[in-house]
Write a protein that holds these residues in place. Structure first.
Motif, PDB file in Angstrom:
ATOM      1  N   ASP A  92     -45.042 -40.558 -34.784  1.00  0.00           N
ATOM      2  CA  ASP A  92     -43.886 -41.539 -35.064  1.00  0.00           C
ATOM      3  C   ASP A  92     -43.264 -41.530 -34.443  1.00  0.00           C
ATOM      4  N   ILE A  93     -43.045 -40.220 -33.354  1.00  0.00           N
ATOM      5  CA  ILE A  93     -41.746 -40.159 -32.501  1.00  0.00           C
ATOM      6  C   ILE A  93     -42.360 -39.752 -30.707  1.00  0.00           C
ATOM      7  N   LEU A  94     -43.124 -39.423 -30.967  1.00  0.00           N
ATOM      8  CA  LEU A  94     -43.893 -40.003 -29.404  1.00  0.00           C
ATOM      9  C   LEU A  94     -44.976 -40.866 -29.163  1.00  0.00           C
ATOM     10  N   THR A  95     -45.174 -41.789 -28.212  1.00  0.00           N
ATOM     11  CA  THR A  95     -46.256 -42.273 -28.553  1.00  0.00           C
ATOM     12  C   THR A  95     -46.913 -41.569 -27.693  1.00  0.00           C
ATOM     13  N   GLU A  96     -48.414 -41.968 -28.391  1.00  0.00           N
ATOM     14  CA  GLU A  96     -49.904 -41.472 -27.172  1.00  0.00           C
ATOM     15  C   GLU A  96     -50.148 -41.453 -26.222  1.00  0.00           C
ATOM     16  N   GLU A  97     -49.343 -42.490 -25.630  1.00  0.00           N
ATOM     17  CA  GLU A  97     -48.600 -42.846 -23.793  1.00  0.00           C
ATOM     18  C   GLU A  97     -47.894 -42.001 -23.303  1.00  0.00           C
ATOM     19  N   LYS A  98     -46.375 -40.675 -24.241  1.00  0.00           N
ATOM     20  CA  LYS A  98     -45.526 -39.967 -23.474  1.00  0.00           C
ATOM     21  C   LYS A  98     -46.003 -39.126 -23.648  1.00  0.00           C
ATOM     22  N   ARG A  99     -47.010 -39.086 -25.388  1.00  0.00           N
ATOM     23  CA  ARG A  99     -47.497 -37.453 -25.373  1.00  0.00           C
ATOM     24  C   ARG A  99     -48.409 -37.049 -23.839  1.00  0.00           C
ATOM     25  N   LYS A 100     -49.295 -37.732 -24.042  1.00  0.00           N
ATOM     26  CA  LYS A 100     -50.339 -37.978 -22.120  1.00  0.00           C
ATOM     27  C   LYS A 100     -49.364 -37.191 -21.221  1.00  0.00           C
ATOM     28  N   GLU A 101     -48.148 -38.170 -21.282  1.00  0.00           N
ATOM     29  CA  GLU A 101     -47.762 -37.891 -19.859  1.00  0.00           C
ATOM     30  C   GLU A 101     -46.718 -36.915 -19.517  1.00  0.00           C
ATOM     31  N   ILE A 102     -46.109 -36.467 -20.644  1.00  0.00           N
ATOM     32  CA  ILE A 102     -45.996 -35.216 -21.273  1.00  0.00           C
ATOM     33  C   ILE A 102     -47.029 -33.647 -20.492  1.00  0.00           C
ATOM     34  N   LYS A 103     -47.746 -33.912 -21.431  1.00  0.00           N
ATOM     35  CA  LYS A 103     -49.165 -32.878 -21.518  1.00  0.00           C
ATOM     36  C   LYS A 103     -49.330 -32.519 -19.848  1.00  0.00           C
ATOM     37  N   LYS A 104     -49.890 -34.098 -19.090  1.00  0.00           N
ATOM     38  CA  LYS A 104     -49.726 -34.420 -17.383  1.00  0.00           C
ATOM     39  C   LYS A 104     -48.707 -33.907 -16.301  1.00  0.00           C
ATOM     40  N   GLU A 105     -47.312 -33.661 -17.017  1.00  0.00           N
ATOM     41  CA  GLU A 105     -45.637 -32.934 -16.461  1.00  0.00           C
ATOM     42  C   GLU A 105     -46.111 -31.293 -16.836  1.00  0.00           C
ATOM     43  N   TYR A 106     -46.753 -30.750 -18.144  1.00  0.00           N
ATOM     44  CA  TYR A 106     -46.841 -29.442 -18.066  1.00  0.00           C
ATOM     45  C   TYR A 106     -48.283 -29.046 -17.196  1.00  0.00           C
ATOM     46  N   ASN A 107     -49.173 -29.332 -17.316  1.00  0.00           N
ATOM     47  CA  ASN A 107     -50.527 -29.309 -16.350  1.00  0.00           C
ATOM     48  C   ASN A 107     -49.868 -29.074 -14.727  1.00  0.00           C
ATOM     49  N   ALA A 108     -49.169 -30.158 -14.880  1.00  0.00           N
ATOM     50  CA  ALA A 108     -48.894 -29.794 -12.983  1.00  0.00           C
ATOM     51  C   ALA A 108     -47.683 -28.661 -12.768  1.00  0.00           C
ATOM     52  N   SER A 109     -46.641 -28.322 -13.704  1.00  0.00           N
ATOM     53  CA  SER A 109     -45.534 -27.209 -13.537  1.00  0.00           C
ATOM     54  C   SER A 109     -46.755 -26.275 -13.695  1.00  0.00           C
ATOM     55  N   LYS A 110     -48.223 -25.793 -14.253  1.00  0.00           N
ATOM     56  CA  LYS A 110     -48.878 -24.756 -13.819  1.00  0.00           C
ATOM     57  C   LYS A 110     -49.912 -24.582 -12.687  1.00  0.00           C
ATOM     58  N   THR A 111     -50.107 -25.708 -12.264  1.00  0.00           N
ATOM     59  CA  THR A 111     -50.760 -26.373 -10.999  1.00  0.00           C
ATOM     60  C   THR A 111     -50.120 -25.289  -9.819  1.00  0.00           C
ATOM     61  N   VAL A 112     -51.180 -24.749  -9.361  1.00  0.00           N
ATOM     62  CA  VAL A 112     -50.725 -23.758  -7.429  1.00  0.00           C
ATOM     63  C   VAL A 112     -51.112 -24.384  -5.987  1.00  0.00           C
ATOM     64  N   VAL A 113     -49.900 -24.996  -6.022  1.00  0.00           N
ATOM     65  CA  VAL A 113     -50.567 -25.294  -4.307  1.00  0.00           C
ATOM     66  C   VAL A 113     -50.254 -25.050  -3.431  1.00  0.00           C
ATOM     67  N   LYS A 114     -51.132 -24.331  -2.645  1.00  0.00           N
ATOM     68  CA  LYS A 114     -51.143 -23.765  -1.566  1.00  0.00           C
ATOM     69  C   LYS A 114     -50.669 -24.003  -0.369  1.00  0.00           C
TER      70      LYS A 114
END
Length: 165
Positions: free
Chosen positions: A119-141
């Motif tokens: 009821d607070i964050l839409t499923e799309e918004k939660r997926k977007e935040i999860k994607k942002e979190y995953n990107a923050s943990k990705t190491v790019v050489k």
């Protein structure tokens, strides 16, 4: 001794593994209950004295300081945990998107999977935040400069004859 120091002594004292697991299991249930109440009421602003808020959520003031320690990074204005006492006036403004992100970061699946988030964050918004979190943990050489590539300093020479010497 400040309430925050008391919390740290309780939470991080040297005990055997069984007692530590039991403590954290109990604390996580308490924390989940507080989050269920806050998210269920869609509260992002909470005010009152530390003692009043602890009573509101049915916990001791020391455990509520532990809760504040966990949520502090998700608040718009950080709380100075060391200066807190039972009569401290708190005006907590929770950034709910940041809270969800931080729950992902600490791998608190019992919190970020609460049904109250629906009821607070839409499923799309939660997926977007999860994607942002995953990107923050990705190491790019970055690509390395090869020996025969033009030098990065812009001299026009090969790297091996310039800065690569």
């Amino acid at each position: 001794m400040s309430l925050h120091e008391q919390w740290k002594n309780i939470a991080f004292e040297e005990t055997d593994q069984e007692k530590a697991n039991q403590f954290w299991e109990e604390y996580c249930e308490i924390e989940q209950g507080i989050y269920e109440d806050i998210l269920g009421k869609k509260e992002d602003k909470i005010s009152g004295t530390l003692k009043e808020l602890a009573e509101k959520y049915g916990v001791t003031t020391v455990f509520f300081v532990g809760f504040l320690d966990g949520i502090n990074d998700s608040l718009v204005d950080l709380v100075d945990l060391e200066s807190l006492n039972e009569e401290s006036e708190l005006n907590l403004h929770i950034d709910l998107e940041k809270l969800y992100f931080n729950m992902l970061a600490v791998k608190a699946d019992w919190l970020y999977s609460l049904p109250q988030w629906d009821d607070i964050l839409t499923e799309e918004k939660r997926k977007e935040i999860k994607k942002e979190y995953n990107a923050s943990k990705t190491v790019v050489k970055e690509d390395k400069t090869g020996r025969n590539d033009p030098c990065v300093c812009g001299s026009g020479k090969k790297y091996k004859k310039c800065c690569g010497k």
